[in-house]
Design a protein around this motif. Structure first.
Motif, PDB file in Angstrom:
ATOM      1  N   GLU A  65     -20.145  14.762  -4.922  1.00 39.60           N
ATOM      2  CA  GLU A  65     -19.667  15.769  -3.835  1.00 39.60           C
ATOM      3  C   GLU A  65     -19.274  14.819  -2.542  1.00 39.60           C
ATOM      4  O   GLU A  65     -18.449  15.330  -1.997  1.00 39.60           O
ATOM      5  CB  GLU A  65     -20.945  16.685  -3.585  1.00 39.60           C
ATOM      6  CG  GLU A  65     -20.256  17.905  -2.902  1.00 39.60           C
ATOM      7  CD  GLU A  65     -21.368  18.825  -2.663  1.00 39.60           C
ATOM      8  OE1 GLU A  65     -22.400  18.928  -3.447  1.00 39.60           O
ATOM      9  OE2 GLU A  65     -21.233  19.684  -1.868  1.00 39.60           O
ATOM     10  N   PHE A  80     -11.168  20.578  -3.508  1.00 38.45           N
ATOM     11  CA  PHE A  80     -10.993  20.470  -4.903  1.00 38.45           C
ATOM     12  C   PHE A  80      -9.595  20.745  -5.239  1.00 38.45           C
ATOM     13  O   PHE A  80      -8.935  20.097  -6.176  1.00 38.45           O
ATOM     14  CB  PHE A  80     -11.825  21.753  -5.399  1.00 38.45           C
ATOM     15  CG  PHE A  80     -13.266  21.408  -5.471  1.00 38.45           C
ATOM     16  CD1 PHE A  80     -13.892  20.450  -6.465  1.00 38.45           C
ATOM     17  CD2 PHE A  80     -14.310  21.990  -4.684  1.00 38.45           C
ATOM     18  CE1 PHE A  80     -15.071  20.411  -6.588  1.00 38.45           C
ATOM     19  CE2 PHE A  80     -15.441  21.528  -4.604  1.00 38.45           C
ATOM     20  CZ  PHE A  80     -15.988  20.641  -5.586  1.00 38.45           C
ATOM     21  N   TRP A  87      -7.717  24.227  -8.675  1.00 34.42           N
ATOM     22  CA  TRP A  87      -9.568  24.181  -8.640  1.00 34.42           C
ATOM     23  C   TRP A  87     -10.207  24.716  -7.534  1.00 34.42           C
ATOM     24  O   TRP A  87     -11.362  24.351  -7.130  1.00 34.42           O
ATOM     25  CB  TRP A  87      -9.905  22.740  -9.122  1.00 34.42           C
ATOM     26  CG  TRP A  87      -9.700  22.945 -10.553  1.00 34.42           C
ATOM     27  CD1 TRP A  87      -8.518  22.774 -11.500  1.00 34.42           C
ATOM     28  CD2 TRP A  87     -11.053  23.111 -11.524  1.00 34.42           C
ATOM     29  NE1 TRP A  87      -8.931  22.835 -12.914  1.00 34.42           N
ATOM     30  CE2 TRP A  87     -10.343  23.073 -13.038  1.00 34.42           C
ATOM     31  CE3 TRP A  87     -12.195  23.101 -11.295  1.00 34.42           C
ATOM     32  CZ2 TRP A  87     -11.125  23.290 -13.914  1.00 34.42           C
ATOM     33  CZ3 TRP A  87     -12.964  23.570 -12.562  1.00 34.42           C
ATOM     34  CH2 TRP A  87     -12.333  23.248 -13.816  1.00 34.42           C
ATOM     35  N   TRP A  89     -10.991  27.339  -6.337  1.00 37.76           N
ATOM     36  CA  TRP A  89     -12.055  28.490  -6.612  1.00 37.76           C
ATOM     37  C   TRP A  89     -13.318  27.949  -6.669  1.00 37.76           C
ATOM     38  O   TRP A  89     -14.312  28.400  -6.429  1.00 37.76           O
ATOM     39  CB  TRP A  89     -11.718  29.376  -7.944  1.00 37.76           C
ATOM     40  CG  TRP A  89     -11.584  28.662  -9.227  1.00 37.76           C
ATOM     41  CD1 TRP A  89     -10.435  27.930  -9.757  1.00 37.76           C
ATOM     42  CD2 TRP A  89     -12.694  28.256 -10.012  1.00 37.76           C
ATOM     43  NE1 TRP A  89     -10.694  27.139 -10.812  1.00 37.76           N
ATOM     44  CE2 TRP A  89     -12.149  27.487 -11.045  1.00 37.76           C
ATOM     45  CE3 TRP A  89     -13.901  28.347 -10.058  1.00 37.76           C
ATOM     46  CZ2 TRP A  89     -12.835  26.942 -12.202  1.00 37.76           C
ATOM     47  CZ3 TRP A  89     -14.841  27.909 -10.917  1.00 37.76           C
ATOM     48  CH2 TRP A  89     -14.117  26.932 -12.060  1.00 37.76           C
ATOM     49  N   LEU A  90     -13.513  26.583  -7.210  1.00 39.80           N
ATOM     50  CA  LEU A  90     -14.793  25.819  -7.450  1.00 39.80           C
ATOM     51  C   LEU A  90     -15.368  25.878  -6.049  1.00 39.80           C
ATOM     52  O   LEU A  90     -16.597  25.977  -5.665  1.00 39.80           O
ATOM     53  CB  LEU A  90     -14.661  24.470  -8.172  1.00 39.80           C
ATOM     54  CG  LEU A  90     -15.817  23.816  -8.337  1.00 39.80           C
ATOM     55  CD1 LEU A  90     -16.945  24.748  -9.015  1.00 39.80           C
ATOM     56  CD2 LEU A  90     -15.579  22.645  -9.264  1.00 39.80           C
ATOM     57  N   LEU A  93     -16.531  29.337  -4.853  1.00 37.23           N
ATOM     58  CA  LEU A  93     -17.766  29.486  -5.397  1.00 37.23           C
ATOM     59  C   LEU A  93     -19.066  29.091  -4.732  1.00 37.23           C
ATOM     60  O   LEU A  93     -20.198  29.648  -4.621  1.00 37.23           O
ATOM     61  CB  LEU A  93     -17.716  29.162  -6.805  1.00 37.23           C
ATOM     62  CG  LEU A  93     -18.693  29.742  -7.992  1.00 37.23           C
ATOM     63  CD1 LEU A  93     -18.166  31.495  -8.098  1.00 37.23           C
ATOM     64  CD2 LEU A  93     -18.581  29.250  -9.402  1.00 37.23           C
ATOM     65  N   GLY A 227     -23.575  21.218  -4.718  1.00 34.23           N
ATOM     66  CA  GLY A 227     -22.603  21.991  -5.317  1.00 34.23           C
ATOM     67  C   GLY A 227     -22.293  23.215  -4.448  1.00 34.23           C
ATOM     68  O   GLY A 227     -21.256  23.973  -4.883  1.00 34.23           O
ATOM     69  N   LEU A 383     -23.004  25.521 -10.625  1.00 38.50           N
ATOM     70  CA  LEU A 383     -22.254  24.675 -10.072  1.00 38.50           C
ATOM     71  C   LEU A 383     -22.282  23.167 -10.127  1.00 38.50           C
ATOM     72  O   LEU A 383     -21.271  22.623 -10.101  1.00 38.50           O
ATOM     73  CB  LEU A 383     -22.388  25.022  -8.149  1.00 38.50           C
ATOM     74  CG  LEU A 383     -21.823  26.331  -7.729  1.00 38.50           C
ATOM     75  CD1 LEU A 383     -22.682  26.538  -6.395  1.00 38.50           C
ATOM     76  CD2 LEU A 383     -20.446  26.408  -7.412  1.00 38.50           C
ATOM     77  N   LEU A 386     -20.133  22.638 -13.296  1.00 36.97           N
ATOM     78  CA  LEU A 386     -18.728  22.391 -12.962  1.00 36.97           C
ATOM     79  C   LEU A 386     -18.519  21.504 -12.167  1.00 36.97           C
ATOM     80  O   LEU A 386     -17.204  20.880 -12.412  1.00 36.97           O
ATOM     81  CB  LEU A 386     -18.375  23.984 -12.303  1.00 36.97           C
ATOM     82  CG  LEU A 386     -18.289  25.196 -13.041  1.00 36.97           C
ATOM     83  CD1 LEU A 386     -18.318  26.475 -12.103  1.00 36.97           C
ATOM     84  CD2 LEU A 386     -17.129  25.128 -14.049  1.00 36.97           C
ATOM     85  N   THR A 387     -19.285  20.952 -11.165  1.00 37.18           N
ATOM     86  CA  THR A 387     -18.633  20.025 -10.363  1.00 37.18           C
ATOM     87  C   THR A 387     -18.894  18.598 -11.024  1.00 37.18           C
ATOM     88  O   THR A 387     -17.968  17.770 -11.090  1.00 37.18           O
ATOM     89  CB  THR A 387     -19.986  19.760  -9.169  1.00 37.18           C
ATOM     90  OG1 THR A 387     -19.966  21.122  -8.599  1.00 37.18           O
ATOM     91  CG2 THR A 387     -19.486  18.803  -8.191  1.00 37.18           C
ATOM     92  N   PHE A 390     -15.685  18.640 -13.269  1.00 32.33           N
ATOM     93  CA  PHE A 390     -14.756  18.482 -12.515  1.00 32.33           C
ATOM     94  C   PHE A 390     -14.414  17.025 -11.947  1.00 32.33           C
ATOM     95  O   PHE A 390     -13.539  16.378 -12.230  1.00 32.33           O
ATOM     96  CB  PHE A 390     -14.750  19.360 -11.041  1.00 32.33           C
ATOM     97  CG  PHE A 390     -13.273  18.999 -10.283  1.00 32.33           C
ATOM     98  CD1 PHE A 390     -12.373  19.710 -10.305  1.00 32.33           C
ATOM     99  CD2 PHE A 390     -13.445  18.098  -9.135  1.00 32.33           C
ATOM    100  CE1 PHE A 390     -11.444  19.657  -9.450  1.00 32.33           C
ATOM    101  CE2 PHE A 390     -12.377  17.890  -8.349  1.00 32.33           C
ATOM    102  CZ  PHE A 390     -11.155  18.756  -8.667  1.00 32.33           C
TER     103      PHE A 390
END
Ligand code: PFF
Length: 445
Positions: A65, A80, A87, A89-90, A93, A227, A383, A386-387, A390
């Motif tokens: 992060e 992102f 991306w 939207w991540l 979120l 996250g 999260l 997803l992180t 990503f």
């Protein structure tokens, strides 16, 4: 864009970066939440699982992060999408989750204010459980303290990154460490403290279920603030040359030491008859009451809790404010007001849901508990998955390597380990724990 970049704030140096990020990490999660989640989950066994989650999942995610933030130097949504189009939207979120957390976090922060004052003025009385229930279920009193806390937070944010956040962290964090050490020494000096310590850190594996792993993982992500954009935005303010991995290791170490110390302090108060979220608020005044000048000790403890909460809430607020400033082109003042007003509204509902509106329940939980559980056991694992996907899979390999090894300060030999953790261990392990934990949770509803 270029002009926007020059207007961006940033931390003055390495120490400021560590103090601010440790300030975000160390909070109610360590002093209020960790001890009670630990006692609900069988003490020592839970702590072992938790430490595993911190080391193998939390630390790599925190490095990831910081890297995304530092590499892109912008707010979580743009960060992102700058690295991988589509991306953003991540980041969004994460911001939604952090906003939901603010909803109940500010309420507890407000309680610390009332408890500091009530302890200092010796007005808690003899029945600590009753005091807690009467206060937290009242209509106006908890709201007023919550609002005061939110406003204090607001003024730090509008002070800017260096003039507000950095300055506040540099004052609050050392103070917090001093208070913590004084309290730890004091509680270990008591025979009850040492006895409780031994009991609590003895693993009881009979209480370990799928949900225990989920609780441990949720707590690990929560305590490291990963996250949700808070660490990302702080990473984006790190000066070039700030070693990201080194900073992450310092933050994780400080956070873990504080959580374990807080657990020792609180368990020395005897946890047999207290559980759940009132633990810190009921057990601590009780143990201090038996001591000479106990009310002063209690006031110190709640001041500690309040300072920790404040340094965390400013990171939450900043993450969301940065979106309004950088993405919506608002002034810092206006962006901060929008977040503050949103937080005022959400925390009002959360506070009332403990008293006047406690009959309104979903899945057996009031709004306050729902915010806490939904974010910690659903949003944070999601999260986390997803992180890591990503950073491990979608970020261009060479770019990620360049960021982690150059600015990240990770040497060539350690880099593959971090990459492996992010590509395989985090997504797979977090998914397994998430799925089994949720099944367990639903079955026990
Ligand atoms: N890490 C904080 C704590 O342990 O209390 C909570 C937190 C801070 C969560 C910042 C999320 C966040 F963005």
């Amino acid at each position: 864009m270029a002009q926007e970049k020059t207007k961006r704030g940033g931390f003055g140096g390495k120490i400021a970066a560590i103090l601010a990020a440790a300030g975000s990490a160390i909070g109610l999660g360590n002093i209020w939440r960790f001890p009670y989640i630990t006692s609900e989950n069988g003490g020592g066994a839970f702590i072992l699982i938790y430490l595993g989650c911190i080391l193998f999942l939390g630390l790599p995610l925190l490095i990831a992060e910081f890297s995304v933030g530092h590499n892109s130097k912008c707010n979580p949504i743009d960060a992102f999408s700058k690295i991988r189009r589509g991306w953003g939207w991540l980041g969004a979120l994460g911001l939604v989750s952090v906003f939901l957390i603010m909803g109940y976090y500010f309420v507890i922060s407000g309680w610390t204010l009332n408890y500091t004052i009530a302890s200092a003025t010796n007005s808690i009385g003899g029945n600590f459980g009753q005091f807690f229930t009467d206060f937290t279920t009242a209509t106006w009193k908890p709201l007023i303290f919550t609002y005061l806390f939110i406003i204090a937070n607001h003024f730090i944010i509008i002070g800017g990154v260096q003039g507000g956040i950095e300055k506040a962290s540099k004052i609050m964090m050392p103070l917090l460490f001093v208070i913590l050490v004084i309290l730890a020494v004091y509680s270990l000096w008591l025979p009850e403290g040492r006895e409780a310590l031994a009991n609590v850190f003895t693993p009881d594996f009979s209480k370990v279920t799928g949900k225990t792993f989920l609780d441990a993982m949720g707590q690990a992500f929560f305590t490291l603030s990963v996250g949700m954009g808070a660490m990302l935005i702080y990473g984006s303010y790190f000066k070039d040359g700030t070693k990201l991995a080194g900073t992450a290791i310092s933050v994780v170490s400080l956070d873990t030491v504080v959580a374990l110390t807080a657990a020792i302090i609180i368990f020395s108060a005897g946890v047999e008859n207290e559980s759940g979220m009132q633990l810190a608020f009921v057990a601590m005044p009780k143990v201090f009451a038996a001591m000479p000048a106990g009310n002063i000790w209690a006031a110190l403890f709640f001041l500690l809790l309040g300072l920790a909460a404040l340094s965390s809430t400013i990171s939450m607020h900043e993450a969301v404010t940065s979106y309004f400033v950088e993405k919506r082109g608002m002034s810092r003042n206006k962006g901060a007001w929008i977040v503050t007003i949103g937080a005022l509204m959400l925390s009002t509902v959360a506070s009332l849901s403990l008293g006047d509106w406690s009959d309104i329940k979903l899945l057996g939980m009031n709004f306050f508990a729902l915010l806490d559980n939904f974010t910690a056991i659903v949003m944070l694992p999601l999260l986390g998955i997803l992180t890591s996907v990503f950073v491990g899979w979608l970020w261009k390999k060479e770019d990620m390597k360049a960021e982690l090894t150059a600015e990240g300060g990770i040497d060539k030999a350690t880099y593959p380990v971090i990459r492996f953790l992010l590509r395989y261990v985090c997504p797979v392990l977090v998914s397994i724990v998430f799925i089994f934990g949720i099944i367990d949770f639903v079955q026990n509803l």
